[in-house]
Design a protein around this motif. Structure first.
Motif, PDB file in Angstrom:
ATOM      1  N   LYS A 220       0.826  -1.211   0.000  1.00  0.00           N
ATOM      2  CA  LYS A 220       0.000   0.000   0.000  1.00  0.00           C
ATOM      3  C   LYS A 220       0.862   1.263   0.000  1.00  0.00           C
ATOM      4  CE  LYS A 220      -0.647  -0.059   5.057  1.00  0.00           C
ATOM      5  NZ  LYS A 220      -1.656  -0.156   6.138  1.00  0.00           N
ATOM      6  N   TYR A 221       2.031   1.199   0.642  1.00  0.00           N
ATOM      7  CA  TYR A 221       2.902   2.367   0.662  1.00  0.00           C
ATOM      8  C   TYR A 221       3.501   2.630  -0.715  1.00  0.00           C
ATOM      9  CZ  TYR A 221       2.489   1.602   5.682  1.00  0.00           C
ATOM     10  OH  TYR A 221       1.987   1.415   6.951  1.00  0.00           O
ATOM     11  N   TYR A 224       0.524   4.243  -2.659  1.00  0.00           N
ATOM     12  CA  TYR A 224       0.309   5.646  -2.286  1.00  0.00           C
ATOM     13  C   TYR A 224       1.424   6.536  -2.828  1.00  0.00           C
ATOM     14  CZ  TYR A 224      -3.609   4.847   0.948  1.00  0.00           C
ATOM     15  OH  TYR A 224      -4.839   4.549   1.493  1.00  0.00           O
ATOM     16  N   THR A 225       2.656   6.064  -2.694  1.00  0.00           N
ATOM     17  CA  THR A 225       3.796   6.845  -3.179  1.00  0.00           C
ATOM     18  C   THR A 225       3.720   7.034  -4.687  1.00  0.00           C
ATOM     19  OG1 THR A 225       5.210   6.008  -1.405  1.00  0.00           O
ATOM     20  CG2 THR A 225       6.317   6.959  -3.317  1.00  0.00           C
ATOM     21  N   ILE A 227       1.030   7.025  -6.628  1.00  0.00           N
ATOM     22  CA  ILE A 227      -0.058   7.939  -6.996  1.00  0.00           C
ATOM     23  C   ILE A 227       0.320   9.384  -6.683  1.00  0.00           C
ATOM     24  CG2 ILE A 227      -2.449   8.600  -6.496  1.00  0.00           C
ATOM     25  CD1 ILE A 227      -3.049   5.615  -6.077  1.00  0.00           C
ATOM     26  N   VAL A 228       0.955   9.604  -5.538  1.00  0.00           N
ATOM     27  CA  VAL A 228       1.410  10.960  -5.187  1.00  0.00           C
ATOM     28  C   VAL A 228       2.402  11.466  -6.232  1.00  0.00           C
ATOM     29  CG1 VAL A 228       2.767  12.308  -3.552  1.00  0.00           C
ATOM     30  CG2 VAL A 228       0.989  10.763  -2.709  1.00  0.00           C
ATOM     31  N   LEU A 258      -7.359   6.229  -7.122  1.00  0.00           N
ATOM     32  CA  LEU A 258      -7.381   5.649  -5.776  1.00  0.00           C
ATOM     33  C   LEU A 258      -8.388   4.507  -5.675  1.00  0.00           C
ATOM     34  CD1 LEU A 258      -7.106   8.886  -3.610  1.00  0.00           C
ATOM     35  CD2 LEU A 258      -5.426   7.028  -3.697  1.00  0.00           C
ATOM     36  N   LEU A 265      -4.723  -1.400  -1.052  1.00  0.00           N
ATOM     37  CA  LEU A 265      -4.517  -0.437   0.030  1.00  0.00           C
ATOM     38  C   LEU A 265      -4.901  -0.982   1.396  1.00  0.00           C
ATOM     39  CD1 LEU A 265      -5.784   2.822  -1.726  1.00  0.00           C
ATOM     40  CD2 LEU A 265      -3.445   1.969  -1.514  1.00  0.00           C
TER      41      LEU A 265
END
Length: 312
Positions: A220-221, A224-225, A227-228, A258, A265
């Motif tokens: 999940k990290y 997230y990274t 997508i950012v 997302l 996630l």
């Protein structure tokens, strides 16, 4: 076998990756440097489409040999037809056609080198090494935990950069590398989704995907990274005037991205397994989002050219 069977074996949905990156690099050359050769664009696009189709076939062949795809199909999961298992193509034919496509793509790359200069050869060789080494021994990048990273780099920034270079002859402009980041990270999300779908089969044959390398809990990290970074790259590109500010409309796609990544996630392997249908959407969905972003970018470039104040 019919032509349609072979076309399906190329995994046509994935070919939108090559289309998006080549078209984006070409559009940047037109927008930033007023350079556009349709002939070079067509040659580059055909070369990259053949290269990606060839890599797909070679990858499927070696995943079939390793047994991972056989185990994956036996689990009842499936996110795309397999040329050998599902389409009943002969393994020898699959690997032969894959290598022929890669050879033609490399020959097209040599032609582009003759047109625009030898540095393009470095990109062509790098792409060939990543493509062949993705599944083929002794490199087998995709079996060692970093194949997804290399594929994302190749199909995003490197292809956008190369497509920009063959149009302009300019090597040192960082614009295509930065603008190409979202394309690469969408490729990464797609490969994370397929890695999660195949997790049991990969464990059984010792194939280490990125999901297994970092663990489902930590995936999940990575998501997230990714997508950012992909949407931050769009913002930075607008600030640096590599893209018009109107291209920031693409940020409206963050919620959709997302949602697509939702199954990864949770950080819970049991939850990930139970949501395999959503994971299948994660494999297919980002292709359409990436095409939408490409359309937004190109429309914003055209508008900025017609009405220059919108480009700043």
């Amino acid at each position: 076998m019919s032509i349609r069977t072979w076309l399906v074996s190329f995994s046509p949905t994935t070919l939108t990756s090559a289309f998006s990156s080549v078209t984006l690099g070409t559009a940047l050359a037109w927008y930033l440097n007023n350079k556009l050769s349709l002939v070079i664009y067509v040659i580059t696009l055909i070369a990259l489409l053949l290269a990606q189709a060839g890599v797909n076939l070679v990858h499927d062949y070696y995943d079939y040999l390793s047994g991972v795809d056989i185990l994956y199909r036996a689990s009842g999961f499936s996110h795309r037809p397999h040329p050998i298992i599902d389409l009943k193509l002969r393994p020898k034919d699959v690997i032969t056609v894959g290598y022929v496509f890669l050879a033609i793509a490399f020959a097209a790359g040599i032609y582009l080198v003759i047109l625009v200069g030898w540095p393009v050869l470095i990109l062509a060789i790098a792409g060939l090494i990543i493509g062949i080494g993705y599944s083929i021994p002794p490199l087998k990048f995709h079996y060692r935990g970093y194949g997804e990273i290399l594929a994302a780099t190749a199909m995003g920034p490197l292809v956008v950069w190369g497509s920009y270079i063959v149009q302009t002859g300019i090597y040192m402009n960082p614009a295509p590398l930065i603008v190409g980041i979202p394309n690469g990270l969408f490729t990464l999300l797609i490969l994370l989704g397929s890695g999660a779908l195949e997790i049991d089969a990969c464990k059984a044959v010792g194939k280490i995907t990125l999901v297994l390398l970092v663990g489902v809990k930590n995936t999940k990290y990575v998501v997230y990274t990714s997508i950012v970074l992909m949407y931050l790259a769009i913002i930075v590109s607008a600030i640096l005037h590599y893209l018009p500010y109107t291209s920031l409309v693409a940020l409206l796609l963050i919620p959709r991205t997302l949602r697509l990544a939702g199954p990864l996630l949770s950080g819970d392997e049991a939850v990930v397994r139970s949501r395999w249908r959503e994971l299948r959407n994660l494999w297919a969905g980002p292709f359409s989002v990436r095409l939408l972003i490409l359309i937004i970018f190109i429309i914003s470039m055209i508008i900025a050219r017609i009405y220059p104040p919108l480009s700043i």
